[in-house]
Structures are given as C-alpha cells and as structure tokens.
Design a protein around this motif. Structure first.
Motif, mmCIF file in Angstrom:
data_model
loop_
_atom_site.group_PDB
_atom_site.id
_atom_site.type_symbol
_atom_site.label_atom_id
_atom_site.label_comp_id
_atom_site.label_asym_id
_atom_site.label_seq_id
_atom_site.Cartn_x
_atom_site.Cartn_y
_atom_site.Cartn_z
ATOM 1 N N UNK A 264 -4.546 5.726 -10.165
ATOM 2 C CA UNK A 264 -5.144 4.678 -9.348
ATOM 3 C C UNK A 264 -4.061 3.754 -8.816
ATOM 4 N N UNK A 265 -4.087 3.511 -7.495
ATOM 5 C CA UNK A 265 -3.167 2.564 -6.879
ATOM 6 C C UNK A 265 -3.955 1.554 -6.057
ATOM 7 N N UNK A 266 -3.367 0.384 -5.884
ATOM 8 C CA UNK A 266 -3.936 -0.662 -5.022
ATOM 9 C C UNK A 266 -2.968 -0.840 -3.865
ATOM 10 N N UNK A 267 -3.484 -0.795 -2.651
ATOM 11 C CA UNK A 267 -2.639 -0.834 -1.467
ATOM 12 C C UNK A 267 -2.883 -2.123 -0.689
ATOM 13 N N UNK B 257 -2.576 -6.048 -4.165
ATOM 14 C CA UNK B 257 -1.467 -6.129 -5.128
ATOM 15 C C UNK B 257 -1.482 -7.478 -5.830
ATOM 16 N N UNK B 258 -1.723 -8.539 -5.071
ATOM 17 C CA UNK B 258 -1.780 -9.888 -5.661
ATOM 18 C C UNK B 258 -2.906 -9.969 -6.680
ATOM 19 N N UNK B 259 -4.090 -9.477 -6.319
ATOM 20 C CA UNK B 259 -5.235 -9.536 -7.239
ATOM 21 C C UNK B 259 -4.985 -8.714 -8.503
ATOM 22 N N UNK B 260 -4.485 -7.484 -8.351
ATOM 23 C CA UNK B 260 -4.262 -6.648 -9.531
ATOM 24 C C UNK B 260 -3.138 -7.199 -10.401
ATOM 25 N N UNK B 261 -2.178 -7.872 -9.796
ATOM 26 C CA UNK B 261 -1.094 -8.495 -10.577
ATOM 27 C C UNK B 261 -1.607 -9.714 -11.329
ATOM 28 N N UNK C 28 -4.544 -10.260 -12.364
ATOM 29 C CA UNK C 28 -5.428 -9.797 -13.435
ATOM 30 C C UNK C 28 -4.684 -9.041 -14.527
ATOM 31 N N UNK C 29 -3.417 -8.754 -14.308
ATOM 32 C CA UNK C 29 -2.625 -8.026 -15.298
ATOM 33 C C UNK C 29 -2.904 -6.531 -15.315
ATOM 34 N N UNK C 30 -3.502 -5.999 -14.256
ATOM 35 C CA UNK C 30 -3.830 -4.576 -14.191
ATOM 36 C C UNK C 30 -2.654 -3.730 -13.716
ATOM 37 N N UNK C 31 -1.779 -4.292 -12.901
ATOM 38 C CA UNK C 31 -0.681 -3.537 -12.300
ATOM 39 C C UNK C 31 0.358 -3.160 -13.349
ATOM 40 N N UNK C 32 0.805 -1.922 -13.297
ATOM 41 C CA UNK C 32 1.859 -1.438 -14.198
ATOM 42 C C UNK C 32 3.227 -1.490 -13.513
ATOM 43 N N UNK C 33 3.214 -1.349 -12.173
ATOM 44 C CA UNK C 33 4.430 -1.401 -11.373
ATOM 45 C C UNK C 33 4.047 -1.791 -9.950
ATOM 46 N N UNK C 34 4.830 -2.654 -9.336
ATOM 47 C CA UNK C 34 4.606 -3.057 -7.952
ATOM 48 C C UNK C 34 5.795 -2.587 -7.125
ATOM 49 N N UNK C 35 5.496 -1.990 -5.968
ATOM 50 C CA UNK C 35 6.540 -1.522 -5.056
ATOM 51 C C UNK C 35 6.342 -2.219 -3.714
ATOM 52 N N UNK C 36 7.424 -2.813 -3.196
ATOM 53 C CA UNK C 36 7.364 -3.555 -1.936
ATOM 54 C C UNK C 36 8.324 -2.950 -0.920
ATOM 55 N N UNK C 37 7.956 -3.030 0.344
ATOM 56 C CA UNK C 37 8.821 -2.567 1.424
ATOM 57 C C UNK C 37 9.744 -3.698 1.861
ATOM 58 N N UNK C 38 10.980 -3.348 2.191
ATOM 59 C CA UNK C 38 11.956 -4.360 2.598
ATOM 60 C C UNK C 38 11.835 -4.735 4.072
ATOM 61 N N UNK D 149 3.024 -3.419 0.495
ATOM 62 C CA UNK D 149 3.173 -3.331 -0.954
ATOM 63 C C UNK D 149 2.085 -2.457 -1.560
ATOM 64 N N UNK D 150 2.415 -1.899 -2.727
ATOM 65 C CA UNK D 150 1.498 -1.034 -3.474
ATOM 66 C C UNK D 150 1.662 -1.348 -4.956
ATOM 67 N N UNK D 151 0.551 -1.401 -5.670
ATOM 68 C CA UNK D 151 0.581 -1.582 -7.125
ATOM 69 C C UNK D 151 0.044 -0.320 -7.790
ATOM 70 N N UNK D 152 0.760 0.177 -8.776
ATOM 71 C CA UNK D 152 0.281 1.307 -9.574
ATOM 72 C C UNK D 152 -0.524 0.721 -10.720
ATOM 73 N N UNK D 153 -1.829 1.037 -10.754
ATOM 74 C CA UNK D 153 -2.714 0.535 -11.803
ATOM 75 C C UNK D 153 -2.821 1.555 -12.927
#
Length: 123
Positions: free
Chosen positions: A31-34, A39-43, A45-55, A98-102
C-alpha cells in the motif's frame, strides 16, 4: 542547479533507483499513498514507513514541511531526482511530488535496507 531548500542531504542515484523499485513493488503488493496531502496525513498518523520526495518540484513550498514532519515522527525519507519517475513508480500516468510507503508488501527487505541507508545518509 542548486538544491531546493527542502532537500537536506544528497541521495545517491543507486539509492534513488532502489526507492523507486520499492514504491513500484509496494504499489503492486502493499500500500502506498500518493501526493503531498496523502503523504502528510499518513505521516501525521504514523502510518508511513518511508517517504520519497521528488527534487524537481515547483513551487518548492509544496514539500518544505515534509522533512520536518518525518523527523518529528521518526519516519525515514529519501529523494529522487524526477517527479515524473516517482509518479510512474506509483502507478500513475502523471507525476507526483511525494509518495509514502504504508505497507511494503513483498518489498519488506528492500524497505529495511533503505531505512538503514537513510540513517547513514542523514548523519
């Protein structure tokens, strides 16, 4: 070109490629959040395991709060050079800032490896 203000450390290209691979596998089997709002909401809430951002995000203000939020919640984060590739890895036809891996799904080993890599890059 100078780095944007939200980029706090340099992510080597091989690590960025692994992050994109993780997102692709997690999108298929986990599951990912795009998008920055998700990403802000999942972060928060503490659900995100890793966040990846574009430069290459414009305007940069879109992502300025994400690294601080991740550090506050102790969530590892990495950067990739292009938002188009980030969106493509997440299964979109459009780009994504940005993308968060949940849930990593079948990429748990890769997630653990990237989490350890984040610790070395950050210090």
């Amino acid at each position: 070109m100078a780095r944007p203000i939200f980029v706090r450390f340099e992510t080597p290209s091989d690590v960025a490629d692994k992050a994109l691979q993780l997102i692709q596998v997690a999108n298929e089997t986990g599951k990912v959040r795009v998008g920055t709002n998700e990403v802000t909401k999942s972060s928060e809430r503490g659900e995100a395991k890793l966040v990846v951002m574009a430069e290459d995000v414009d305007p940069v203000e879109i992502l300025v709060h994400i690294p601080m939020l991740c550090e506050e919640k102790r969530i590892p984060y990495l950067y990739v050079p292009k938002k188009a590739r980030l969106g493509q890895a997440a299964g979109l036809t459009k780009s994504s800032a940005s993308v968060a891996v949940v849930e990593a799904g079948e990429a748990k080993g890769l997630l653990e490896e990237l989490t350890a890599t984040f610790a070395t890059l950050k210090s």
